[in-house]
Design an enzyme around this catalytic site. Structure first.
Site, short mmCIF file in Angstrom:
data_model
loop_
_atom_site.label_atom_id
_atom_site.label_comp_id
_atom_site.label_asym_id
_atom_site.label_seq_id
_atom_site.Cartn_x
_atom_site.Cartn_y
_atom_site.Cartn_z
N ASP A 1 1.08 -0.98 -0.34
CA ASP A 1 0.20 -0.24 -0.11
C ASP A 1 0.88 1.31 -0.18
OD1 ASP A 1 -3.26 -0.05 0.68
OD2 ASP A 1 -2.09 1.99 0.76
N CYS B 1 -20.41 0.47 -1.03
CA CYS B 1 -19.80 -0.33 -2.50
C CYS B 1 -22.37 0.14 -2.87
CB CYS B 1 -20.57 -1.54 -2.30
SG CYS B 1 -18.59 -2.15 -1.54
N ARG C 1 -18.87 -9.46 1.72
CA ARG C 1 -19.63 -8.00 2.79
C ARG C 1 -18.95 -7.47 3.68
NH1 ARG C 1 -23.96 -13.06 4.44
NH2 ARG C 1 -22.45 -13.57 3.53
N PHE D 1 -17.15 -10.59 -3.83
CA PHE D 1 -18.76 -10.00 -3.68
C PHE D 1 -18.67 -10.21 -1.71
CE2 PHE D 1 -18.60 -12.49 -7.28
CZ PHE D 1 -18.64 -11.73 -8.25
C1 UDX Z 1 -22.49 -5.11 -0.28
C2 UDX Z 1 -22.49 -7.17 -1.15
O1 UDX Z 1 -23.76 -7.52 -0.88
C3 UDX Z 1 -21.79 -7.37 -1.30
O2 UDX Z 1 -21.82 -8.55 -2.16
C4 UDX Z 1 -20.41 -6.30 -2.31
O3 UDX Z 1 -19.20 -7.31 -2.12
C5 UDX Z 1 -20.39 -5.00 -1.80
O4 UDX Z 1 -21.49 -4.29 -1.49
P1 UDX Z 1 -21.88 -4.28 1.82
O5 UDX Z 1 -21.92 -3.08 1.09
O6 UDX Z 1 -21.21 -5.51 2.82
O7 UDX Z 1 -21.90 -5.39 0.62
O8 UDX Z 1 -23.51 -4.47 2.41
P2 UDX Z 1 -24.93 -4.79 2.53
O9 UDX Z 1 -24.74 -6.59 3.64
O10 UDX Z 1 -24.84 -5.93 1.03
O11 UDX Z 1 -26.25 -4.17 2.61
C6 UDX Z 1 -25.93 -2.64 2.47
C7 UDX Z 1 -26.66 -1.95 2.57
O12 UDX Z 1 -28.45 -2.46 2.40
C8 UDX Z 1 -26.78 -2.10 4.02
O13 UDX Z 1 -26.87 -0.80 4.33
C9 UDX Z 1 -27.88 -2.39 4.73
O14 UDX Z 1 -28.58 -2.03 6.32
C10 UDX Z 1 -28.86 -2.40 3.36
N1 UDX Z 1 -30.35 -3.63 3.59
C11 UDX Z 1 -29.73 -4.29 3.55
C12 UDX Z 1 -31.29 -2.96 3.72
O15 UDX Z 1 -31.84 -2.36 3.79
N2 UDX Z 1 -31.89 -3.99 3.21
C13 UDX Z 1 -31.69 -5.31 3.25
O16 UDX Z 1 -32.75 -6.44 3.06
C14 UDX Z 1 -30.25 -5.70 3.07
#
Ligand code: UDX
Length: 438
Positions: A32, A262, A153, A151
């Site tokens: 980095d 993301c 999370r 992908f």
């Molecule tokens: C996401 C993708 O899931 C992942 O595959 C990718 O690699 C990166 O982006 P992440 O950003 O860690 O991952 O969060 P995620 O669990 O997907 O949740 C995203 C947002 O959606 C959060 O703010 C969460 O609170 C919201 N969310 C999720 C809802 O509002 N309702 C839901 O039912 C699910």
């Protein structure tokens, strides 16, 4: 002989990938340009909160398989180089900022061994991988480039990296695919689905997946709006449609919507790229997905206004949750914090609690008040907002904390609390997509 790997960019994705690959037995060197980050990681410390990662990192450093550096030439002995740098949204538009991806490629190109492979994992606009491959081969004709989207999370980063539900590899040559098969031999033995694609498809898989997830969340939030208008209950509706296996019950949690590093930026970058490609209309619906998502934040502020007679000035509001989702200290584009900032700007006296994200939240919104104690946060509150569904908030005993607040009104912005329990304890309970309960 076991392959040697390098990881360029040791943020969320890179640090996790480096530690996980080392745990599979590879020798890994993480690079980095941020010397502080490298120093922290070298000591076995993770500069963000992610369950299980610090233990894994420490164990891999102790094993001698995992090292970190700020010197790009130290990566010269690796066979495969993973590019894991960030692609944030540009400040003046919707597109992705490719500065870091481009400079990572330029920096590593001449150090790739003959027959070596550069593997992009960052989320990029379709077309980037082809361009980078061409540039790489201009500088170093013996090198190849593949794209292998990630992908993971937040909150499940280690699990998602070690046990992904699929592996997608965008390659031009069989040789590149075979190298990646060697890297992911453990997953292949476990029968993880393997999808070989061309470069543009591999890039698209990532943005398509995130667009689908964002659409699913906005769909249920749109249904929440209709439920509010008609007296329905979105939580029951979600449960009922989720039993259909074609729909599925996950990502149907209505509330204040999606945020994080993301989904919001990826759908915007996708729209920008589709427009450049002349396919604007195909993803026009994502504009609506974004709009529904941002509207959820306004709808909850409307609920706050309703309960406080449209006058927020001086009103003491307790907020539970600042992170964009539970099990994360990430506050990038956090709906919770956006709501906090807006109600504070309208004059409310806001105190925010979060079990992990206070330090990051404070950096972004130094003007907000923060508390490390739930009880202290609730003290004398005229309204309580539940904005990130941490488990500890579900464990609150509403009867016990009622004595702390000035007015027992709670708005559940995540539809995650047990409404009956709160109502039984004498609270006025509000939520998005459900009728109010007194
Ligand atoms: C996401 C993708 O899931 C992942 O595959 C990718 O690699 C990166 O982006 P992440 O950003 O860690 O991952 O969060 P995620 O669990 O997907 O949740 C995203 C947002 O959606 C959060 O703010 C969460 O609170 C919201 N969310 C999720 C809802 O509002 N309702 C839901 O039912 C699910």
């Amino acid at each position: 002989m076991t392959l040697k790997l390098s990881v360029i960019g040791t943020g969320y994705l890179g640090a996790t990938h480096a530690a996980c690959m080392a745990s599979l037995g590879f020798e890994v060197i993480g690079f980095d340009t941020d010397a502080n980050k490298i120093q922290t990681l070298s000591k076995g410390k993770v500069p963000f909160y992610e369950p299980d990662l610090e233990e894994l990192l420490t164990a891999q450093i102790d094993s001698g398989r995992l090292k970190f550096t700020t010197q790009i030439e130290d990566l010269g002995s690796a066979d495969v180089h993973f590019i894991c740098v960030g692609t944030p949204q540009v400040s003046n538009g919707n597109a992705a900022d490719l500065t870091y991806v481009n400079s990572a490629l330029e920096a590593i190109a001449k150090f790739v061994k003959p027959g070596g492979l550069v593997v992009g994992k960052s989320t990029v606009p379709v077309g980037t991988a082809s361009r980078l491959r061409q540039r790489l081969q201009e500088i170093n004709s013996g090198a190849d480039l593949a794209w292998n989207p990630e992908f993971l999370r937040e909150g499940f980063a280690v699990e998602d990296t070690l046990k992904p539900n699929r592996l997608v590899v965008g390659v031009v040559s069989d040789k590149a695919e075979n190298i990646l098969k060697e890297v992911y031999a453990t997953n292949l033995k476990e029968n993880t689905p393997w999808v070989r694609a061309d470069l543009p498809t591999a890039e698209l898989v990532k943005v398509a997946a995130n667009s689908f997830l964002a659409t699913k969340i906005s769909f249920i939030n749109a249904m929440a709006e209709v439920c509010e208008a008609s007296g329905g209950d979105v939580t029951v509706l979600a449960k009922a449609i989720g039993y259909d296996p074609r729909i599925g019950s996950r990502f149907l949690q209505a509330g204040i919507g999606f945020g994080g590093g993301c989904l919001p930026k990826d759908i915007r970058a996708f729209m920008a790229r589709a427009e450049e490609l002349g396919a604007k209309q195909a993803v026009e619906f994502l504009k609506e997905v974004d709009a529904i998502n941002l509207r959820a934040r306004q709808r909850i502020i409307e609920l706050v206004r309703k309960d406080l007679s449209n006058d927020l000035v001086g009103k003491k509001i307790a907020v539970l949750g600042a992170a964009f989702k539970p099990d994360s200290d990430d506050v990038r584009d956090s709906p919770a914090l956006d709501i906090c900032a807006q109600i504070q700007a309208a004059g409310a006296d806001v105190t925010v609690h979060d079990p992990k994200a206070i330090a990051n939240a404070q950096k972004r919104f130094p003007g907000l008040k923060f508390s490390e104690e739930i009880n202290q946060t609730l003290q004398d509150a005229e309204l309580v907002l539940h904005l990130t569904e941490w488990k500890i908030y579900r464990e609150i005993n509403p009867a016990q904390v009622k004595a702390l607040v000035k007015k027992a009104i709670i708005i559940d912005g995540r539809n995650a609390l047990d409404r009956d329990l709160w109502v039984k304890a004498g609270w006025k309970f509000r939520a998005l997509g459900r009728s109010s309960h007194e």
